[in-house]
Design a protein around this motif. Structure first.
Motif, PDB file in Angstrom:
ATOM      1  N   VAL A 208       6.453   8.592 -10.790  1.00  0.00           N
ATOM      2  CA  VAL A 208       7.160   8.930  -9.549  1.00  0.00           C
ATOM      3  C   VAL A 208       6.362   9.553  -8.596  1.00  0.00           C
ATOM      4  CG1 VAL A 208       9.140   9.765  -8.365  1.00  0.00           C
ATOM      5  CG2 VAL A 208       9.443   8.970 -10.392  1.00  0.00           C
ATOM      6  N   ILE A 209       5.353  10.534  -8.952  1.00  0.00           N
ATOM      7  CA  ILE A 209       4.789  11.496  -8.278  1.00  0.00           C
ATOM      8  C   ILE A 209       3.405  10.595  -7.889  1.00  0.00           C
ATOM      9  CG2 ILE A 209       3.075  13.324  -8.141  1.00  0.00           C
ATOM     10  CD1 ILE A 209       5.339  14.865  -9.723  1.00  0.00           C
ATOM     11  N   THR A 210       2.914   9.998  -8.864  1.00  0.00           N
ATOM     12  CA  THR A 210       1.782   9.139  -8.796  1.00  0.00           C
ATOM     13  C   THR A 210       1.923   7.922  -8.000  1.00  0.00           C
ATOM     14  OG1 THR A 210       0.949   9.819 -11.054  1.00  0.00           O
ATOM     15  CG2 THR A 210      -0.179   8.095  -9.907  1.00  0.00           C
ATOM     16  N   GLY A 211       3.008   7.484  -8.048  1.00  0.00           N
ATOM     17  CA  GLY A 211       3.353   6.174  -7.098  1.00  0.00           C
ATOM     18  C   GLY A 211       3.651   6.460  -5.729  1.00  0.00           C
ATOM     19  N   LEU A 212       4.448   7.564  -5.413  1.00  0.00           N
ATOM     20  CA  LEU A 212       4.764   8.020  -4.215  1.00  0.00           C
ATOM     21  C   LEU A 212       3.657   8.658  -3.331  1.00  0.00           C
ATOM     22  CD1 LEU A 212       8.341   9.853  -4.457  1.00  0.00           C
ATOM     23  CD2 LEU A 212       7.969   7.838  -3.414  1.00  0.00           C
ATOM     24  N   PHE A 213       2.620   9.255  -4.001  1.00  0.00           N
ATOM     25  CA  PHE A 213       1.717   9.944  -3.167  1.00  0.00           C
ATOM     26  C   PHE A 213       0.345   9.245  -3.260  1.00  0.00           C
ATOM     27  CE2 PHE A 213       5.074  13.104  -3.576  1.00  0.00           C
ATOM     28  CZ  PHE A 213       4.884  13.855  -2.173  1.00  0.00           C
ATOM     29  N   ALA A 214      -0.131   8.974  -4.371  1.00  0.00           N
ATOM     30  CA  ALA A 214      -1.513   8.360  -4.756  1.00  0.00           C
ATOM     31  C   ALA A 214      -1.411   6.948  -4.509  1.00  0.00           C
ATOM     32  CB  ALA A 214      -1.833   8.597  -6.128  1.00  0.00           C
ATOM     33  N   LEU A 215      -0.508   6.226  -5.054  1.00  0.00           N
ATOM     34  CA  LEU A 215      -0.511   4.710  -4.927  1.00  0.00           C
ATOM     35  C   LEU A 215      -0.206   4.319  -3.588  1.00  0.00           C
ATOM     36  CD1 LEU A 215      -1.239   2.189  -6.304  1.00  0.00           C
ATOM     37  CD2 LEU A 215       1.151   1.991  -7.114  1.00  0.00           C
ATOM     38  N   SER A 216       0.794   4.983  -2.772  1.00  0.00           N
ATOM     39  CA  SER A 216       1.259   4.664  -1.484  1.00  0.00           C
ATOM     40  C   SER A 216       0.105   4.961  -0.464  1.00  0.00           C
ATOM     41  CB  SER A 216       2.313   5.524  -1.196  1.00  0.00           C
ATOM     42  OG  SER A 216       2.027   6.887  -0.976  1.00  0.00           O
ATOM     43  N   GLU A 217      -0.722   6.090  -0.731  1.00  0.00           N
ATOM     44  CA  GLU A 217      -1.853   6.166   0.095  1.00  0.00           C
ATOM     45  C   GLU A 217      -2.968   5.206  -0.147  1.00  0.00           C
ATOM     46  OE1 GLU A 217      -4.282   8.384   2.414  1.00  0.00           O
ATOM     47  OE2 GLU A 217      -2.359   8.160   2.422  1.00  0.00           O
ATOM     48  N   PHE A 218      -3.071   4.691  -1.255  1.00  0.00           N
ATOM     49  CA  PHE A 218      -3.963   3.488  -1.494  1.00  0.00           C
ATOM     50  C   PHE A 218      -3.602   2.412  -0.852  1.00  0.00           C
ATOM     51  CE2 PHE A 218      -4.777  -0.543  -3.828  1.00  0.00           C
ATOM     52  CZ  PHE A 218      -6.169  -0.406  -3.874  1.00  0.00           C
ATOM     53  N   ILE A 219      -2.301   1.937  -0.834  1.00  0.00           N
ATOM     54  CA  ILE A 219      -1.725   0.519  -0.192  1.00  0.00           C
ATOM     55  C   ILE A 219      -1.868   1.082   1.285  1.00  0.00           C
ATOM     56  CG2 ILE A 219       0.491  -0.476   0.490  1.00  0.00           C
ATOM     57  CD1 ILE A 219       1.365   0.324  -2.336  1.00  0.00           C
TER      58      ILE A 219
END
Length: 503
Positions: A208-219
């Motif tokens: 959840v953390i990795t998706g909300l912060f890291a992956l969303s920033e990549f997108i």
């Protein structure tokens, strides 16, 4: 005590194997903590079988050192790449990344290092000198007190929501809903699984953390222009700036105490400590300063880092003094003790005090060394962020995928990460406070389980929360803190109206 501590220090610095494990713990902790999706807990799980052939002192210097160092290194990615390396580093992202975008990455890193080291050293000092006392305080807490503490944490949604508390409430409710997915820990009942087997074990925090912060920033970055002129330019890391330190020293002191207090409470952990410390720092800041949080306020970085590092050490207090795990990592360390034929607790201090104080000495020395070794390690990050994002972005995604997958060796966790990456990207476009979702996910299981246990203890009598002094005090303070901003706003509006009417 001082005699044993001196012997422990000599054991660390004069035994080649112990000294090697000390340096290895720093190197592995720095690298592992900075990789998105990894954590100190995961690294210890991976290395635990390796330590079976080591002497106990060398094994525990390595394992406890890694856990301590990752609490700091997880913040480097938060500041430079908006990619938390560990769950508790999320709250450093809020002010660390904006400060780096403004051209003060070196300052943000310096604040992080100073705050983390001071918080850790305070934690080690308490671990060495106050372990029996602090453990007794933790023993006085039962389910009603744990629920009251979680309730207090949930009331800080007002601080994390900015000017739109409705969005914050929606976010925290969404987080609470996520926390209920899976098998009920008390009854074994399946909830919101839709007969889909992977959901029976729930939704883990790290995806959840990795998706909300890291992956969303990549997108987000992938949809923007790749203008290298907008890349963060890391200046020389500034470990100590007198004016900045004067501004944050009170925050470091106060949140170190908060972190230590939260850390010794079994099952709460460093992530909760960082969240509470950050929100309380925002709550007690001057009105004109509140709006600067989330935009590069040094106090936000200091609060998160001092509390999380102090709490990380605090989780070892009930483990070493009573044999009670203070968190997931402490529970794994109990397995390490058993693996080496020992049972942590009061008897271990009597049977092998040298080992206990060698562990203390290892933590003390490793935290001092972190102050000097952080800057060279950050040089690696300075090279990394100069790489074009078209290259760096996919690399970060790969590391996120690896870190998330290795959590449970589950492709399902990877899917969850991707889903929350898309959700995070969409929510940020509407200025939605993502931190409130994490608030619900982190505190939801604690609040639910402790509430139900409390009701069972009292045979359905809800007055148990108000007849115990500690839980009553925490609930009253929480309610006051929840409604205080509304009351203060009402008072200010009345004063303004009186002035206008008199004019």
């Amino acid at each position: 005590m001082l005699e044993y501590l001196w012997i422990g220090i000599l054991n660390v610095v004069t035994e080649p194997m112990n000294l090697l494990m000390l340096f290895l713990s720093i190197v592995i902790g720095y690298i592992g903590g900075a990789i998105p999706g990894l954590s100190g807990t995961m690294l210890i799980v991976i290395l635990l079988p390796v330590t079976y052939s080591f002497e106990p002192a060398a094994a525990f210097i390595l394992l406890t050192g890694i856990y301590s160092v990752t609490a700091l290194s997880g913040a480097f990615g938060s500041i430079l790449l908006r990619t938390p390396g560990t769950p508790e580093a999320i709250f450093t992202t809020y002010d660390g990344y904006p400060m780096a975008q403004q051209g003060y990455a070196g300052r943000a890193l310096g604040i992080t290092i100073i705050s983390a080291v001071i918080g850790s050293l305070f934690g080690v000092f308490c671990l060495i000198t106050l372990t029996p006392l602090l453990a007794n305080v933790a023993l006085s807490f039962s389910s009603p007190e744990y629920f009251a503490l979680a309730f207090m944490g949930l009331t800080v949604v007002a601080s994390l929501s900015g000017k739109d508390i409705l969005k914050g409430l929606i976010g925290v409710l969404f987080g609470l809903m996520i926390a209920t997915v899976g098998m009920d820990a008390l009854t074994g009942t399946l909830r919101y699984t839709f007969n889909y087997t992977p959901l029976t074990s729930g939704i883990e925090l790290i995806p959840v953390i990795t998706g909300l912060f890291a992956l969303s920033e990549f997108i987000k970055r992938s949809t923007e222009s790749h203008n290298l002129g907008n890349a963060i330019k890391v200046v020389k890391t500034k470990l100590f700036e007198r004016e900045i330190f004067k501004k944050i020293r009170g925050t470091i002191a106060g949140t170190s105490v908060i972190g230590m207090f939260i850390g010794i409470l079994p099952g709460v952990g460093a992530t909760t400590a960082a969240m509470l410390a950050y929100s309380e720092t925002v709550r007690w800041s001057k009105k004109e300063e509140k709006d600067t949080f989330g935009k590069g306020n040094p106090k936000g970085i200091a609060a998160s880092e001092a509390a999380s590092n102090s709490a990380g050490i605090g989780t070892l207090v009930p483990l070493l003094s009573l044999g009670i795990p203070g968190g997931a990592t402490a529970a794994i360390l109990i397995g390490a003790f058993i693996l080496h034929g020992m049972q942590p607790g009061p008897m271990l201090f009597n049977s092998d005090p040298i080992l206990m104080y060698t562990i203390f000495a290892g933590l003390l020395i490793s935290n001092i060394l972190m102050l000097f070794l952080s800057t060279p390690f950050i040089k690696i990050f300075e090279k990394i962020i100069k790489v074009p994002y078209s290259v760096l972005g996919p690399l970060i995604v790969v590391l996120c995928l690896i870190g998330t997958y290795t959590l449970r060796n589950s492709f399902f966790d990877v899917i969850i990460m991707v889903i929350f990456g898309i959700i995070g990207y969409l929510l940020e476009r509407f200025k939605f406070p993502l931190a409130t979702i994490i608030l619900g996910v982190v505190l939801g299981p604690i609040a639910e389980s402790q509430f139900r246990r409390s009701v069972q203890m009292s045979d359905g009598d809800f007055s148990i929360f108000f007849t115990r002094p500690i839980s009553l005090t925490l609930i009253v303070v929480s309610i006051i803190m929840l409604f205080l901003p509304i009351i203060m706003k009402y008072i200010r509006d009345r004063k303004v109206n009186k002035v206008d009417n008199s004019a």
